[in-house]
Design a protein around this motif. Sequence first.
Motif, short mmCIF file in Angstrom:
data_model
loop_
_atom_site.label_atom_id
_atom_site.label_comp_id
_atom_site.label_asym_id
_atom_site.label_seq_id
_atom_site.Cartn_x
_atom_site.Cartn_y
_atom_site.Cartn_z
N TYR A 267 16.94 23.11 111.03
CA TYR A 267 15.94 24.61 110.19
C TYR A 267 16.66 25.91 111.41
N ALA A 268 17.38 26.26 111.09
CA ALA A 268 17.74 27.11 112.03
C ALA A 268 17.86 28.25 109.99
N ASN A 269 17.41 30.03 110.83
CA ASN A 269 17.41 30.51 110.02
C ASN A 269 16.40 30.03 108.86
N LYS A 270 15.58 29.38 109.15
CA LYS A 270 15.03 28.88 107.59
C LYS A 270 13.32 29.91 108.12
N ARG A 271 12.40 29.93 107.34
CA ARG A 271 11.38 29.46 107.39
C ARG A 271 10.49 28.95 106.91
N PRO A 286 -1.73 19.45 93.91
CA PRO A 286 -1.27 19.72 92.35
C PRO A 286 -1.46 21.53 92.63
N GLN A 287 -2.92 21.92 92.89
CA GLN A 287 -1.85 23.08 92.73
C GLN A 287 -1.37 23.97 94.33
N LYS A 288 -1.30 23.37 95.15
CA LYS A 288 -0.58 23.59 95.97
C LYS A 288 0.86 24.31 95.39
N LEU A 289 1.50 23.01 94.74
CA LEU A 289 2.71 23.06 94.41
C LEU A 289 2.49 24.23 93.25
N GLU A 290 1.67 24.04 92.52
CA GLU A 290 1.58 25.56 91.34
C GLU A 290 1.74 26.20 91.96
N ALA A 291 1.09 27.12 93.39
CA ALA A 291 0.83 28.48 94.35
C ALA A 291 2.64 28.05 94.38
N ILE A 292 3.06 27.58 94.86
CA ILE A 292 4.28 27.25 95.83
C ILE A 292 5.44 27.50 94.79
N GLU A 293 5.44 27.41 93.31
CA GLU A 293 6.36 27.38 92.46
C GLU A 293 6.21 28.85 92.10
N LYS A 294 4.85 29.73 92.08
CA LYS A 294 4.58 30.56 91.70
C LYS A 294 5.34 31.60 92.23
N TYR A 295 5.17 31.65 93.58
CA TYR A 295 6.01 32.32 94.97
C TYR A 295 6.93 32.53 94.61
N LEU A 296 8.07 30.84 94.43
CA LEU A 296 8.92 30.82 94.55
C LEU A 296 9.52 31.48 93.07
N GLU A 297 8.90 31.76 91.74
CA GLU A 297 9.42 32.47 90.64
C GLU A 297 9.43 34.73 91.37
N PHE A 298 8.44 34.95 91.77
CA PHE A 298 7.97 36.30 92.29
C PHE A 298 9.18 36.73 93.23
N ASN A 299 9.72 35.85 94.36
CA ASN A 299 10.10 35.96 95.18
C ASN A 299 12.11 35.54 95.76
N PRO A 300 12.73 35.74 94.60
CA PRO A 300 13.55 35.54 94.59
C PRO A 300 14.45 35.01 95.58
N ASP A 301 14.25 36.41 96.13
CA ASP A 301 15.44 36.44 97.54
C ASP A 301 14.27 35.98 98.40
N ARG A 302 13.50 35.08 98.47
CA ARG A 302 13.18 34.14 99.68
C ARG A 302 13.80 32.36 99.37
N ARG A 303 14.35 32.09 98.43
CA ARG A 303 14.72 31.18 97.50
C ARG A 303 15.51 30.53 98.79
N ASP A 304 15.84 31.00 99.15
CA ASP A 304 17.60 30.47 100.14
C ASP A 304 17.20 30.45 101.61
N ASP A 305 15.97 30.58 102.25
CA ASP A 305 15.70 31.06 103.33
C ASP A 305 14.02 30.18 103.65
N VAL A 306 12.83 30.02 102.62
CA VAL A 306 12.19 29.38 103.09
C VAL A 306 11.54 27.72 102.79
N VAL A 307 11.52 26.76 103.08
CA VAL A 307 11.89 25.54 103.01
C VAL A 307 9.96 25.43 102.97
N PHE A 308 9.17 24.26 102.17
CA PHE A 308 7.62 23.91 102.01
C PHE A 308 8.27 22.58 102.43
#
Length: 735
Positions: A267-271, A286-308
């Motif tokens: 996971y080098a270079n990942k959060r 399910p609620q948590k996944l919705e929140a994750i989805e929302k986070y990714l939707e509004f933070n396109p710059d983090r899609r490369d480095d955040v792993v849930f």
Amino acid sequence: MSEQPTTNRIINVSNRLPVRIDSGRFVKSSGGLVSALEGIQKSGGGDFDLQWIGWPGGAAEENEQGNLSERLKSEFGYHPIFLSEEEIADFYHGFSNSSLWPLLHYNQTYFNYQHRWWKAYERINACFADAVCDAAKQGDLVWVHDYHLMLLPKMLRERRPDLRIGFFLHTPFPSYEIFRCHPKRQELLEGLLGADLVGFHTFGYLRHFRSAVLRLTGSESDVYTIRHDDAETHIDVFPIGMNWSGFEQELGSERFNECKQRFLTDYANKRIVLNVERLDYSKGIPQKLEAIEKYLEFNPDRRDDVVFILIAVPSREDVGEYATLKENIELAVSRINGQYATISNIPVHFINRGVKIEELCALYAISDVAMVTPLVDGMNLVAKEYIACQEDHGGVLILSEFAGAAKELFNAVMVNPYDIDGMAWAVGEALDMDDQHKRELMEPMRRLVIDNDSKWWARRFIASLVRSTGDATRDEVKRMDDQALKPFAASPKKKALFLDYDGTLRGFTLDPAKATPQPRLIEILEKLSEREDLDIYVVSGRKADFLQKHLGRFNFTLVGEHGYTFTKPGQEPELLNGDADLEWMPTVREVFDLYAASTPGSHVEQKRSALVWHYRAADPEFGQWKAIELIGHLKEAIANVPAAIAHGKKIVEVSSQQINKGMAVERFIHEHDYDAVLCIGDDQTDETMHRHRKMGAVTIKVGPGTTDAEYRLTGPDQVHDMLDVIAQLKPGTTV
Ligand code: GDG
């Protein structure tokens, strides 16, 4: 009881034994409870020998059970309870996990009930009771765990009053409005009240339990004690801790270090945002996944480095709702990954199985954030384990305010798991938090989690159980024994019985006017009145006319209003102290009327020397609350007057201090030269009679609570039995 020897043995009883049978071999699990109990065992530096009763999992063939049982006993000291396929379906999947679990977790939608499940639940709890009774020696401590065994404390109390019984609920206890939906709510509560001590993770659960007990059984309580029919149950808060010794050992191991290095490379270079839980609807996945989805939707710059990383350990797959939940989670994960995966990153790593302990520790140690967001959770140990593994204090915990752990882990980023936007925002806040701030938050939480670990929790619970079963009341008040009645055997010499009425001769009713003597009591009183050597006094708080109407046919002296009036057989009523100062009465009446008007269901009873505010028919919680308020009000309104305020059973009474039951008893004792005297009563006003214990009277308290009396009986039924014995005592009768 004073005669109860105390042992240094604990019988631990949980639905599951910490062992499973794998191809005929035993695999011991090192769960949290195992390590918690190590701290109280002699082998771990504690004071106790421990035995464990529970189900080893699976359905064992009948012909294998004897052999398995022998081996479990000799190898581990475990006493197995075997379940058949049908019992697993009805007791475990049915009643425990499809009826109790959903309701305890506020999920009325998934709540199911079948009468056959209930029958199985009763039967299996009785099997556990048999096993405990077989294993337990006189005075042993028995610690019962969790919702599978809610009937067990009462079953044990009935069979073995010598045992000291503790119960700990690992789940939440829901509000009364939810709990009352259960068709067996009453039986479940009564089952728990068989325990000497009932423990919860948080004060909120304890508060709900008290309220449910009050509403469903009528038993009142103070913060730490519930007083019910024939005993007291102590209640307290014991937040469970994580298994620090187990995790500390793991954190120092080679296999952990290897894992950690491997993951750091992977996971080098990942959060990393870590999620670990059983796949259960209470965990809010399910609620948590919705929140994750929302986070990714509004933070396109983090899609490369955040792993849930989402570890959802399979659980209760035989219960239908869990299979549906799993499908929904899989759909949501693939939707999110389909939408937000990039060439270099897949945002959600869904792992639908358990991972090895060293892998779990390594993930706890390296994750930037842990998301613990249940909709409701008794405690949640994952939150505490994550904190404990943060040796460098560099992580952030996002925590649902509805996990029990939220009551302790104040420095977490708190979220409401129903607020999807709020959770998505919290992920951003946690990932962007500066290092200094993270350490300031994490360090004190880590200290708290390590100091209050699972061993500390078990020690506290057991110490409290020992304390609550060895208090003065239990130690000093003897159970009534027939030998004490010997002086009342028929003889030419006169003897006196001073008998309280309500709560002693007669149980309480919602409407006091309906608490009239019942056939068995009348029959016994008739027998007693045939004994010419017995003078019988009914000494009551009731008015003279009630006593005359219902007991006037006997040749008894009827003492009313706590001694203010008395009527000897065939004579006119008299006053014990006609000079008593009753000038405080109008003021008290005014205050009482105010409370009667503002408390639906309550009313005022006017006596000649006392005033009583009755709230038995009011809402029990509101009534109790108003009674406490009323007492405060009265203390100000009638300071320095010769009147006493007493909080009795669903009543507040103000009566003259110049009159009491004890004074009445004294007068009659002086008038006659009795050979023997017996005083019996259930409440505070009867304590003035029990003073005569010093003068040689046989004094008996009815029901629980502190007392000056020498003996105790549990309730009117036992009082009737005792009076029946007295009525038949002939000279020289062996009792
Ligand atoms: C009930 C109440 C209360 C999880 N995944 C793996 C794994 N685990 C271990 C964790 C932790 C335990 O399972 C889960 O404990 P929780 O407390 O989170 O939840 P429940 O099982 O629902 O327990 C709960 C608890 O009782 C104690 O009173 O806190 O509220 O519901 O210890 O570490 N362990 C391994 N691999 C995994 O993948 N090895």
